[in-house]
Design a protein around this motif. Sequence first.
Motif: not given
Length: 95
Positions: A1-7, A12-22
């Motif tokens: 499941m992709p994770w999108e930065c909502g700021i 920006s979209v990331f393959d994992d939540v860890e990358s989105a948080i970083v």
Amino acid sequence: MPWECGIDGCGSVFDDVESAIVHQASKHERLECKVCGTVVPDGYLAIRHAFTEHSRAEYVRAYGASSEDVRQREDLIEEVESVADMSAVATELKQ
């Protein structure tokens, strides 16, 4: 499941939540918590700070949040924490 930065419409979209948080912690400005004044990374980590360090009532008063705002953020915390490897996030942010 992709994770999108909502700021701020970053998108920006990331393959994992860890990358989105970083990404949120390293590519976006830090914010001052309106409850206690602590400066925290924007995004998930700011939400987590507000909901682990302060009561819901403090959050609502400081941010003018509605009950729906609170539910959305609590749901986000639950969803992220169900899949995130926070030790990997911490290691990445220390580098």
